[in-house]
Design a protein around this motif. Structure first.
Motif, PDB file in Angstrom:
ATOM      1  N   GLU A 105       5.632  14.300  47.375  1.00  0.00           N
ATOM      2  CA  GLU A 105       6.578  13.789  46.312  1.00  0.00           C
ATOM      3  C   GLU A 105       8.034  14.386  46.475  1.00  0.00           C
ATOM      4  OE1 GLU A 105       5.049  14.478  42.492  1.00  0.00           O
ATOM      5  OE2 GLU A 105       3.195  13.539  42.805  1.00  0.00           O
ATOM      6  N   THR A 106       8.211  15.714  46.916  1.00  0.00           N
ATOM      7  CA  THR A 106       9.150  16.367  46.867  1.00  0.00           C
ATOM      8  C   THR A 106      10.283  15.931  48.105  1.00  0.00           C
ATOM      9  OG1 THR A 106       8.179  18.017  48.486  1.00  0.00           O
ATOM     10  CG2 THR A 106       8.261  18.540  46.204  1.00  0.00           C
ATOM     11  N   GLU A 107       9.819  15.520  49.064  1.00  0.00           N
ATOM     12  CA  GLU A 107      10.823  15.184  50.129  1.00  0.00           C
ATOM     13  C   GLU A 107       9.955  14.031  51.099  1.00  0.00           C
ATOM     14  OE1 GLU A 107      11.560  18.447  52.617  1.00  0.00           O
ATOM     15  OE2 GLU A 107       9.781  18.802  53.266  1.00  0.00           O
ATOM     16  N   PRO A 108      10.825  13.216  51.687  1.00  0.00           N
ATOM     17  CA  PRO A 108      10.245  12.039  52.621  1.00  0.00           C
ATOM     18  C   PRO A 108       9.756  12.668  53.971  1.00  0.00           C
ATOM     19  CG  PRO A 108      12.664  12.193  52.808  1.00  0.00           C
ATOM     20  CD  PRO A 108      12.350  12.985  51.654  1.00  0.00           C
ATOM     21  N   VAL A 109       8.728  11.997  54.407  1.00  0.00           N
ATOM     22  CA  VAL A 109       8.127  12.235  55.753  1.00  0.00           C
ATOM     23  C   VAL A 109       8.137  11.073  56.696  1.00  0.00           C
ATOM     24  CG1 VAL A 109       5.834  11.717  54.735  1.00  0.00           C
ATOM     25  CG2 VAL A 109       5.970  13.448  56.667  1.00  0.00           C
ATOM     26  N   LYS A 110       8.096  11.344  57.961  1.00  0.00           N
ATOM     27  CA  LYS A 110       8.145  10.358  58.764  1.00  0.00           C
ATOM     28  C   LYS A 110       6.697   9.541  58.740  1.00  0.00           C
ATOM     29  CE  LYS A 110      11.327  11.575  62.572  1.00  0.00           C
ATOM     30  NZ  LYS A 110      11.505  11.714  63.839  1.00  0.00           N
ATOM     31  N   MET A 111       6.844   8.072  58.631  1.00  0.00           N
ATOM     32  CA  MET A 111       5.728   7.200  58.533  1.00  0.00           C
ATOM     33  C   MET A 111       4.954   7.620  59.865  1.00  0.00           C
ATOM     34  SD  MET A 111       5.489   3.299  57.573  1.00  0.00           S
ATOM     35  CE  MET A 111       6.150   2.602  59.136  1.00  0.00           C
ATOM     36  N   ALA A 112       5.486   7.784  60.976  1.00  0.00           N
ATOM     37  CA  ALA A 112       4.474   7.845  62.185  1.00  0.00           C
ATOM     38  C   ALA A 112       3.823   8.984  62.077  1.00  0.00           C
ATOM     39  CB  ALA A 112       5.696   8.019  63.354  1.00  0.00           C
ATOM     40  N   VAL A 113       4.235  10.186  61.331  1.00  0.00           N
ATOM     41  CA  VAL A 113       3.497  11.448  61.186  1.00  0.00           C
ATOM     42  C   VAL A 113       2.270  10.990  60.415  1.00  0.00           C
ATOM     43  CG1 VAL A 113       3.522  13.735  60.233  1.00  0.00           C
ATOM     44  CG2 VAL A 113       5.652  12.681  61.507  1.00  0.00           C
ATOM     45  N   VAL A 114       2.450  10.437  59.318  1.00  0.00           N
ATOM     46  CA  VAL A 114       1.248  10.082  58.207  1.00  0.00           C
ATOM     47  C   VAL A 114       0.101   9.232  58.986  1.00  0.00           C
ATOM     48  CG1 VAL A 114       0.732   8.865  56.017  1.00  0.00           C
ATOM     49  CG2 VAL A 114       2.798  10.285  56.468  1.00  0.00           C
ATOM     50  N   ILE A 115       0.928   8.205  59.747  1.00  0.00           N
ATOM     51  CA  ILE A 115      -0.060   7.278  60.576  1.00  0.00           C
ATOM     52  C   ILE A 115      -0.790   8.132  61.550  1.00  0.00           C
ATOM     53  CG2 ILE A 115      -0.263   5.303  61.923  1.00  0.00           C
ATOM     54  CD1 ILE A 115       2.119   4.162  60.201  1.00  0.00           C
ATOM     55  N   GLY A 116      -0.083   8.883  62.235  1.00  0.00           N
ATOM     56  CA  GLY A 116      -0.677   9.854  63.233  1.00  0.00           C
ATOM     57  C   GLY A 116      -1.770  10.784  62.728  1.00  0.00           C
ATOM     58  N   GLU A 117      -1.682  11.309  61.510  1.00  0.00           N
ATOM     59  CA  GLU A 117      -2.796  12.023  61.010  1.00  0.00           C
ATOM     60  C   GLU A 117      -3.906  11.289  60.480  1.00  0.00           C
ATOM     61  OE1 GLU A 117      -2.607  15.309  60.450  1.00  0.00           O
ATOM     62  OE2 GLU A 117      -0.794  15.915  60.966  1.00  0.00           O
ATOM     63  N   MET A 118      -4.023  10.086  60.052  1.00  0.00           N
ATOM     64  CA  MET A 118      -4.603   9.232  59.624  1.00  0.00           C
ATOM     65  C   MET A 118      -5.496   8.675  60.802  1.00  0.00           C
ATOM     66  SD  MET A 118      -4.737   9.472  56.479  1.00  0.00           S
ATOM     67  CE  MET A 118      -6.302   8.363  56.253  1.00  0.00           C
ATOM     68  N   TYR A 119      -4.785   8.323  61.764  1.00  0.00           N
ATOM     69  CA  TYR A 119      -5.299   7.758  62.972  1.00  0.00           C
ATOM     70  C   TYR A 119      -6.150   9.051  63.674  1.00  0.00           C
ATOM     71  CZ  TYR A 119      -6.040   5.312  67.586  1.00  0.00           C
ATOM     72  OH  TYR A 119      -6.689   4.924  68.777  1.00  0.00           O
ATOM     73  N   GLY A 120      -5.713  10.128  63.695  1.00  0.00           N
ATOM     74  CA  GLY A 120      -6.329  11.039  64.517  1.00  0.00           C
ATOM     75  C   GLY A 120      -7.498  11.594  63.879  1.00  0.00           C
ATOM     76  N   ALA A 121      -7.708  11.442  62.823  1.00  0.00           N
ATOM     77  CA  ALA A 121      -8.872  11.862  61.838  1.00  0.00           C
ATOM     78  C   ALA A 121      -9.800  10.559  61.694  1.00  0.00           C
ATOM     79  CB  ALA A 121      -8.455  12.011  60.230  1.00  0.00           C
ATOM     80  N   GLU A 122      -9.362   9.396  61.909  1.00  0.00           N
ATOM     81  CA  GLU A 122     -10.325   8.145  61.854  1.00  0.00           C
ATOM     82  C   GLU A 122      -9.946   7.163  63.190  1.00  0.00           C
ATOM     83  OE1 GLU A 122     -12.652   8.256  59.713  1.00  0.00           O
ATOM     84  OE2 GLU A 122     -11.660   9.565  58.287  1.00  0.00           O
ATOM     85  N   PRO A 123     -10.127   7.817  64.218  1.00  0.00           N
ATOM     86  CA  PRO A 123      -9.763   7.048  65.523  1.00  0.00           C
ATOM     87  C   PRO A 123     -10.579   5.556  65.777  1.00  0.00           C
ATOM     88  CG  PRO A 123     -10.988   8.986  66.218  1.00  0.00           C
ATOM     89  CD  PRO A 123     -10.871   9.107  64.502  1.00  0.00           C
ATOM     90  N   HIS A 124     -11.861   5.487  64.884  1.00  0.00           N
ATOM     91  CA  HIS A 124     -12.586   4.485  65.241  1.00  0.00           C
ATOM     92  C   HIS A 124     -11.825   3.123  64.581  1.00  0.00           C
ATOM     93  CE1 HIS A 124     -13.607   4.324  60.758  1.00  0.00           C
ATOM     94  NE2 HIS A 124     -13.290   5.674  60.868  1.00  0.00           N
ATOM     95  N   LEU A 125     -10.708   3.284  63.893  1.00  0.00           N
ATOM     96  CA  LEU A 125      -9.934   2.239  63.455  1.00  0.00           C
ATOM     97  C   LEU A 125      -8.693   1.953  64.002  1.00  0.00           C
ATOM     98  CD1 LEU A 125     -10.430   2.623  59.617  1.00  0.00           C
ATOM     99  CD2 LEU A 125     -11.494   0.696  60.936  1.00  0.00           C
ATOM    100  N   PRO A 126      -8.014   0.755  64.298  1.00  0.00           N
ATOM    101  CA  PRO A 126      -6.887   0.613  64.971  1.00  0.00           C
ATOM    102  C   PRO A 126      -5.826   1.293  64.267  1.00  0.00           C
ATOM    103  CG  PRO A 126      -8.084  -1.400  64.567  1.00  0.00           C
ATOM    104  CD  PRO A 126      -8.736  -0.536  63.812  1.00  0.00           C
ATOM    105  N   TYR A 127      -4.853   1.751  65.007  1.00  0.00           N
ATOM    106  CA  TYR A 127      -3.710   2.273  64.863  1.00  0.00           C
ATOM    107  C   TYR A 127      -2.955   1.549  63.468  1.00  0.00           C
ATOM    108  CZ  TYR A 127       0.920   4.739  64.899  1.00  0.00           C
ATOM    109  OH  TYR A 127       2.112   5.536  64.616  1.00  0.00           O
TER     110      TYR A 127
END
Length: 249
Positions: A193-215
């Motif tokens: 909430e405090t500051e923006p974060v790169k969308m690619a970082v968020v998606i990378g974290e999710m994809y890294g944790a759940e690689p069974h789904l497409p990026y």
């Protein structure tokens, strides 16, 4: 011998192993990658529309029907290839994508054959992530019995009845059927909430944790969260790597 794999990366891995003569076996390799982790399993056109939405591809009914027809032709070609071999080996990893594709293809055959064999790849690696030099060690196919064939076909019918859901693998051919928003709460934890974060970082974290789904599944969910007014997307015109997201207070 016919080798059926369920991703193009697995196909390339096997081709390299055969080309470099790293295995005592060879054969024809075909890929069947329908991506059945989400969407309607009974209505192909509806499932293709869902994938078009996820990948943010603008399409129309004519294009959807054309892709659907191409998909049916791929299955027909596979059936012909299967009929022309005396040994058919399915390479299946511990992923919903591999298992569901296997179930659909098996059910579409219409009848059991003693030529069918199942080669399960166990462990954290996807089939396509195997090292060509180690393929021989992972080749332990077992005959597919008539009883097993019938059970797999029944499993496909059971799974197909669950409707337009996200399918998460829990065990061998056991799935959890959830809404597409299933990972939204987890995704929000990566968006401060405090500051923006790169969308690619968020998606990378999710994809890294759940690689069974497409990026791009997680890209799609970012935009769904924005539509709900839960997050703000900034700098979208600069491309995904320069786009930021932030929770809306």
């Amino acid at each position: 011998m016919l080798h059926i794999v369920f991703s193009h990366t697995a196909e390339q891995m096997l081709k390299q192993a055969f080309k470099e003569k790293l295995t005592p076996f060879v054969g024809e390799i075909v890929t069947y990658e329908p991506q059945l982790q989400l969407g309607d399993l009974i209505n192909d056109e509806e499932r293709l529309r869902k994938w078009a939405e996820v990948y943010q591809i603008r399409t129309n009914d004519t294009e959807i029907k054309s892709v659907g027809s191409s998909f049916k032709q791929t299955e027909a070609t596979l059936h012909q290839a299967i009929q022309g071999h005396d040994r058919i080996v399915f390479w299946i990893g511990e992923t919903a994508a591999d298992e569901l594709a296997f179930l659909r293809l098996l059910d579409s055959l219409g009848q059991w054959s003693q030529a069918l064999m199942l080669n399960r790849i166990r462990g954290p690696l996807l089939v396509g992530e195997l090292i060509p030099e180690n393929v021989d060690q992972s080749f332990l196919p077992v005959p597919l019995s008539k009883d097993s064939y019938d059970q797999y076909c029944e499993k496909w019918k059971e799974v197909s009845k669950q409707g337009d859901k996200l399918r998460i693998r829990e065990d061998d051919f056991v799935y959890q059927f959830v809404d597409y928003s299933h990972y939204d709460v987890q995704m929000m934890l990566h968006i401060p909430e405090t500051e923006p974060v790169k969308m690619a970082v968020v998606i990378g974290e999710m994809y890294g944790a759940e690689p069974h789904l497409p990026y791009f599944f997680f890209v799609w969910r970012i935009y769904q969260l924005a539509k709900k007014g839960m997050i703000e997307i900034v700098g979208e015109e600069k491309g995904i790597r320069q786009t930021y997201v932030q929770q809306i207070k």
